[in-house]
Design a protein around this motif. Structure first.
Motif, mmCIF file in Angstrom:
data_model
loop_
_atom_site.group_PDB
_atom_site.id
_atom_site.type_symbol
_atom_site.label_atom_id
_atom_site.label_comp_id
_atom_site.label_asym_id
_atom_site.label_seq_id
_atom_site.Cartn_x
_atom_site.Cartn_y
_atom_site.Cartn_z
ATOM 1 N N LEU A 104 3.258 117.961 -67.098
ATOM 2 C CA LEU A 104 2.236 118.526 -67.981
ATOM 3 C C LEU A 104 2.107 117.695 -69.256
ATOM 4 C CD1 LEU A 104 0.231 120.673 -68.938
ATOM 5 C CD2 LEU A 104 2.192 122.025 -69.763
ATOM 6 N N ALA A 105 3.237 117.390 -69.886
ATOM 7 C CA ALA A 105 3.192 116.590 -71.110
ATOM 8 C C ALA A 105 2.571 115.224 -70.842
ATOM 9 C CB ALA A 105 4.597 116.439 -71.684
ATOM 10 N N ALA A 106 2.925 114.616 -69.712
ATOM 11 C CA ALA A 106 2.380 113.304 -69.377
ATOM 12 C C ALA A 106 0.857 113.356 -69.263
ATOM 13 C CB ALA A 106 2.993 112.800 -68.075
ATOM 14 N N GLU A 107 0.342 114.380 -68.620
ATOM 15 C CA GLU A 107 -1.110 114.502 -68.455
ATOM 16 C C GLU A 107 -1.803 114.675 -69.800
ATOM 17 O OE1 GLU A 107 -1.703 117.742 -65.805
ATOM 18 O OE2 GLU A 107 -1.083 116.623 -64.020
ATOM 19 N N ARG A 108 -1.251 115.563 -70.637
ATOM 20 C CA ARG A 108 -1.883 115.839 -71.924
ATOM 21 C C ARG A 108 -1.810 114.632 -72.856
ATOM 22 N NH1 ARG A 108 -2.193 121.173 -73.494
ATOM 23 N NH2 ARG A 108 -3.374 120.309 -75.249
ATOM 24 N N LEU A 109 -0.683 113.950 -72.868
ATOM 25 C CA LEU A 109 -0.513 112.809 -73.773
ATOM 26 C C LEU A 109 -1.294 111.591 -73.294
ATOM 27 C CD1 LEU A 109 3.260 113.401 -74.433
ATOM 28 C CD2 LEU A 109 1.462 113.494 -76.169
ATOM 29 N N ALA A 110 -1.377 111.404 -71.995
ATOM 30 C CA ALA A 110 -2.195 110.316 -71.462
ATOM 31 C C ALA A 110 -3.665 110.516 -71.825
ATOM 32 C CB ALA A 110 -2.024 110.219 -69.953
ATOM 33 N N ALA A 111 -4.104 111.768 -71.846
ATOM 34 C CA ALA A 111 -5.490 112.058 -72.203
ATOM 35 C C ALA A 111 -5.794 111.674 -73.651
ATOM 36 C CB ALA A 111 -5.782 113.543 -71.984
ATOM 37 N N LEU A 112 -4.760 111.635 -74.480
ATOM 38 C CA LEU A 112 -4.940 111.208 -75.875
ATOM 39 C C LEU A 112 -5.029 109.682 -75.998
ATOM 40 C CD1 LEU A 112 -2.364 113.472 -77.757
ATOM 41 C CD2 LEU A 112 -4.836 113.822 -77.558
ATOM 42 N N GLY A 113 -4.554 108.978 -74.980
ATOM 43 C CA GLY A 113 -4.550 107.520 -75.024
ATOM 44 C C GLY A 113 -3.167 106.903 -74.987
ATOM 45 N N ALA A 114 -2.137 107.721 -74.841
ATOM 46 C CA ALA A 114 -0.777 107.193 -74.750
ATOM 47 C C ALA A 114 -0.520 106.632 -73.358
ATOM 48 C CB ALA A 114 0.235 108.280 -75.069
ATOM 49 N N ARG A 115 0.365 105.646 -73.287
ATOM 50 C CA ARG A 115 0.834 105.134 -72.005
ATOM 51 C C ARG A 115 2.073 105.927 -71.606
ATOM 52 N NH1 ARG A 115 3.302 99.103 -70.739
ATOM 53 N NH2 ARG A 115 3.496 99.366 -68.486
ATOM 54 N N ILE A 116 2.133 106.410 -70.402
ATOM 55 C CA ILE A 116 3.267 107.206 -69.940
ATOM 56 C C ILE A 116 4.236 106.315 -69.172
ATOM 57 C CG2 ILE A 116 3.992 109.221 -68.639
ATOM 58 C CD1 ILE A 116 2.220 109.767 -71.141
ATOM 59 N N VAL A 117 5.489 106.370 -69.584
ATOM 60 C CA VAL A 117 6.551 105.580 -68.958
ATOM 61 C C VAL A 117 7.574 106.548 -68.371
ATOM 62 C CG1 VAL A 117 8.387 103.892 -69.328
ATOM 63 C CG2 VAL A 117 6.228 103.690 -70.596
ATOM 64 N N PRO A 118 7.773 106.576 -67.065
ATOM 65 C CA PRO A 118 8.789 107.458 -66.479
ATOM 66 C C PRO A 118 10.189 107.094 -66.985
ATOM 67 C CG PRO A 118 7.289 106.646 -64.791
ATOM 68 C CD PRO A 118 7.005 105.846 -66.035
#
Length: 240
Positions: free
Chosen positions: A70-84
């Motif tokens: 959930l956090a990954a989806e919301r933060l990616a929508a802001l423009g952040a790159r998600i790193v597992p």
């Protein structure tokens, strides 16, 4: 193409923001927020932190190290790159991994580790701190209690060497990092671990995601025992 300095270093900071799975995040806020509401508050903190960081003029990008879907989806929508969080060995391993991923794409990037629990973060104050940090190979900013760390930086060619957790101010000092003391930047130092911390952040003015969640606490649904009633949240203006 990424702008480059004459020495070959990239212009603009890459920030690495670590975030635990929300079900485990901000455990010390349970007393103030309750177990059911705490994950929502942790997500709101992260959303406001990343929003403000991305609005900072000398921040090029933000990488969030998290395994929370959930956090990954919301933060990616802001423009952040998600790193597992592939190391899965705790906070400092996650930060080192995130910095490595950033520099795999931008070898000359100046990198900074930033806490995910800075809901009052102001872009202009972060810019002042990063400018000060750029004068040193490694630098850090202590939290409001002068015990922990909210920001650790490494300029081009230097490793981050994170030592977050508990009394990290002393560890970062001992590692040779320069402590940033000049700029007045209370929003960059105001992390939130407890109900009292949240009171202080609300007084500074929080971002819109935290302000949206705060009324539930303001109403006294789960106020800390013996603490003052939470004030109505002051909302930080967008980009302020």
């Amino acid at each position: 193409m990424t702008p480059m300095r004459r020495d070959g270093a990239d212009v603009g900071w890459s920030l690495v923001v670590p975030l635990k799975p929300l079900v485990r995040a901000k455990s010390r806020l349970s007393r103030a927020a309750g177990e059911e509401f705490r994950p929502r508050l942790a997500l709101a903190f992260a959303l406001d932190t990343v929003t403000a960081a991305l609005a900072c003029e000398n921040v090029r990008d933000v990488a969030v190290v998290t395994d929370d879907r959930l956090a990954a989806e919301r933060l990616a929508a802001l423009g952040a790159r998600i790193v597992p969080d592939t190391p899965a060995r705790g906070l400092n391993a996650a930060l080192a991994h995130g910095a490595g991923v950033v520099r795999a794409r931008r070898p000359g990037a100046p990198v900074a580790a930033l806490n995910a629990d800075l809901p009052a973060l102001r872009p202009a104050e972060l810019e002042l701190v990063l400018h000060s940090a750029s004068q040193f190979p490694r630098a850090f900013l202590a939290d409001a209690a002068d015990i922990g760390t909210t920001l650790l930086t490494a300029t081009s060619g230097r490793e981050l060497e994170p030592a977050f957790g508990g009394a990290s101010r002393a560890r970062h000092l001992a590692s040779g990092a320069r402590e940033i003391t000049g700029p007045k930047a209370p929003s960059v130092r105001r992390d939130v671990d407890t109900g009292e911390d949240l009171l202080a952040a609300l007084a500074l003015g929080v971002g819109p995601h935290t302000a949206l969640q705060a009324p539930r606490l303001v109403a006294g649904a789960a106020a800390p025992e013996g603490s003052k009633r939470l004030p109505p949240p002051q909302v930080r203006a967008s980009g302020a």
